[in-house]
Design an enzyme around this catalytic site. Structure first.
Site, PDB file in Angstrom:
ATOM      1  N   LYS A  14       0.823  -1.215   0.000  1.00 29.36           N
ATOM      2  CA  LYS A  14       0.000   0.000   0.000  1.00 29.36           C
ATOM      3  C   LYS A  14       0.858   1.266   0.000  1.00 29.36           C
ATOM      4  CE  LYS A  14      -2.243  -1.085   3.839  1.00 29.36           C
ATOM      5  NZ  LYS A  14      -1.818  -2.445   4.183  1.00 29.36           N
ATOM      6  N   ARG A  89     -10.292   1.629   8.194  1.00 26.18           N
ATOM      7  CA  ARG A  89      -9.948   0.220   8.367  1.00 26.18           C
ATOM      8  C   ARG A  89     -11.079  -0.594   8.954  1.00 26.18           C
ATOM      9  NH1 ARG A  89      -3.815   0.733   8.712  1.00 26.18           N
ATOM     10  NH2 ARG A  89      -3.065  -1.328   9.063  1.00 26.18           N
ATOM     11  N   ARG A 123      10.809  -6.851   6.000  1.00 30.07           N
ATOM     12  CA  ARG A 123      10.633  -5.418   5.720  1.00 30.07           C
ATOM     13  C   ARG A 123      11.504  -4.575   6.654  1.00 30.07           C
ATOM     14  NH1 ARG A 123       4.757  -2.550   5.571  1.00 30.07           N
ATOM     15  NH2 ARG A 123       4.615  -2.908   7.808  1.00 30.07           N
ATOM     16  N   ARG A 156      10.185  -2.352  11.882  1.00 32.45           N
ATOM     17  CA  ARG A 156       9.102  -1.778  12.678  1.00 32.45           C
ATOM     18  C   ARG A 156       8.825  -2.687  13.870  1.00 32.45           C
ATOM     19  NH1 ARG A 156       4.145  -0.183   8.850  1.00 32.45           N
ATOM     20  NH2 ARG A 156       3.063  -1.079  10.632  1.00 32.45           N
ATOM     21  N   ARG A 167      -2.541  -8.578  13.323  1.00 30.12           N
ATOM     22  CA  ARG A 167      -2.964  -7.513  12.409  1.00 30.12           C
ATOM     23  C   ARG A 167      -3.725  -8.103  11.213  1.00 30.12           C
ATOM     24  NH1 ARG A 167       2.744  -5.479  11.511  1.00 30.12           N
ATOM     25  NH2 ARG A 167       1.924  -3.989  10.006  1.00 30.12           N
TER      26      ARG A 167
HETATM   27  P1  AMP Z   1       0.198   0.266   9.207  1.00 30.20           P
HETATM   28  O1  AMP Z   1       1.437   1.064   9.108  1.00 30.20           O
HETATM   29  O2  AMP Z   1      -0.837   0.691   8.216  1.00 30.20           O
HETATM   30  O3  AMP Z   1       0.445  -1.212   9.193  1.00 30.20           O
HETATM   31  O4  AMP Z   1      -0.446   0.589  10.645  1.00 30.20           O
HETATM   32  C1  AMP Z   1       0.259   0.284  11.832  1.00 30.20           C
HETATM   33  C2  AMP Z   1      -0.662   0.347  13.056  1.00 30.20           C
HETATM   34  O5  AMP Z   1      -1.233   1.661  13.177  1.00 30.20           O
HETATM   35  C3  AMP Z   1      -1.876  -0.589  13.036  1.00 30.20           C
HETATM   36  O6  AMP Z   1      -1.556  -1.891  13.467  1.00 30.20           O
HETATM   37  C4  AMP Z   1      -2.805   0.141  14.018  1.00 30.20           C
HETATM   38  O7  AMP Z   1      -2.433  -0.076  15.368  1.00 30.20           O
HETATM   39  C5  AMP Z   1      -2.570   1.603  13.694  1.00 30.20           C
HETATM   40  N1  AMP Z   1      -3.500   2.079  12.649  1.00 30.20           N
HETATM   41  C6  AMP Z   1      -3.201   2.349  11.351  1.00 30.20           C
HETATM   42  N2  AMP Z   1      -4.299   2.749  10.677  1.00 30.20           N
HETATM   43  C7  AMP Z   1      -5.322   2.733  11.571  1.00 30.20           C
HETATM   44  C8  AMP Z   1      -6.710   3.028  11.511  1.00 30.20           C
HETATM   45  N3  AMP Z   1      -7.311   3.420  10.373  1.00 30.20           N
HETATM   46  N4  AMP Z   1      -7.444   2.902  12.639  1.00 30.20           N
HETATM   47  C9  AMP Z   1      -6.896   2.508  13.770  1.00 30.20           C
HETATM   48  N5  AMP Z   1      -5.597   2.188  13.921  1.00 30.20           N
HETATM   49  C10 AMP Z   1      -4.807   2.302  12.832  1.00 30.20           C
END
Ligand code: AMP
Length: 209
Positions: A14, A89, A123, A156, A167
């Site tokens: 993404k 999400r 990653r 990360r 996740r």
């Molecule tokens: P990502 O970098 O997109 O994998 O997001 C990392 C973490 O950020 C996720 O596991 C959530 O804890 C938080 N997060 C990201 N986007 C959202 C969202 N739309 N709503 C709630 N938590 C989010």
């Protein structure tokens, strides 16, 4: 005006595809996860609240996510369109978001869970310029060093197997229904995300031709 949402499981690409498309369309790529990590790095109150959720692989509260994203979308660089990755999400976020925003496209990058785990476990990301690498598929020239600046490559904290599984579980139960909703609205574009970066970018680009 293009108001684009990029969706897909963890590791689907993404962020990478959002960055490529953003250059193509000359609009900003905005990542919900990166905005949250910036809040954490900046030590803000919002960041403090978000940290425990992110480290546990669960979603931060909707009002927190929504307030951060709404603030970001009012910045001047987003006036002529934007690409948003990682939001909404869950259905509740989608419903709240759709009260004030009319997305034009939702692009769903599709990969399997096994691909997701494999991609995420390799990653790494630059701790300075934030650009991403994948040790097997998009390797840096030098181990642990960024190709583009003098930053170091780090993993990360939530890219560890147990948290990745958690996740993915949330993705299937909570986020897939959001894609179904956009499909019903006639704005969903499914793209096979399993190829290499260029192949997937080419397919995404076709949507806008
Ligand atoms: P990502 O970098 O997109 O994998 O997001 C990392 C973490 O950020 C996720 O596991 C959530 O804890 C938080 N997060 C990201 N986007 C959202 C969202 N739309 N709503 C709630 N938590 C989010």
């Amino acid at each position: 005006m293009n108001k684009i949402l990029i969706m897909g499981p963890q590791g689907a690409g993404k962020g990478t595809q959002a960055e490529i498309l953003a250059k193509e369309l000359n609009i900003p790529a905005i990542s919900m996860g990166a905005l949250l990590r910036d809040e954490i790095a900046g030590g803000s109150e919002k960041g403090l609240e978000a940290k425990s959720y992110i480290d546990g692989g669960t979603l931060v509260p909707d009002d927190l996510a929504l307030s951060i994203i709404q603030e970001r979308l009012t910045k001047s660089d987003a006036a002529n369109g934007w690409i948003l990755d990682g939001f909404p999400r869950i259905l509740k976020q989608a419903d709240l978001f759709l009260e004030s925003v009319e997305p034009t496209h939702a692009i769903l990058l599709e990969i399997t869970d096994d691909q997701s785990v494999e991609r995420l476990s390799g990653r790494v990301q630059c701790n300075k310029c934030r650009c991403g690498f994948q040790l097997k598929y998009v390797p840096p020239k030098e181990n642990d060093k960024c190709d583009h600046c003098d930053g170091n490559l780090v993993r990360r904290s939530d890219d560890v197997p147990e948290v990745i599984r958690q996740r993915l579980e949330i993705y299937h139960t909570e986020t897939e229904p959001v894609a179904d909703k956009f499909e019903g609205m006639g704005i969903l574009y499914r793209v096979d995300g399993s190829g290499n970066v260029e192949e997937v970018a080419e397919k995404v680009k076709k949507i806008f031709e």
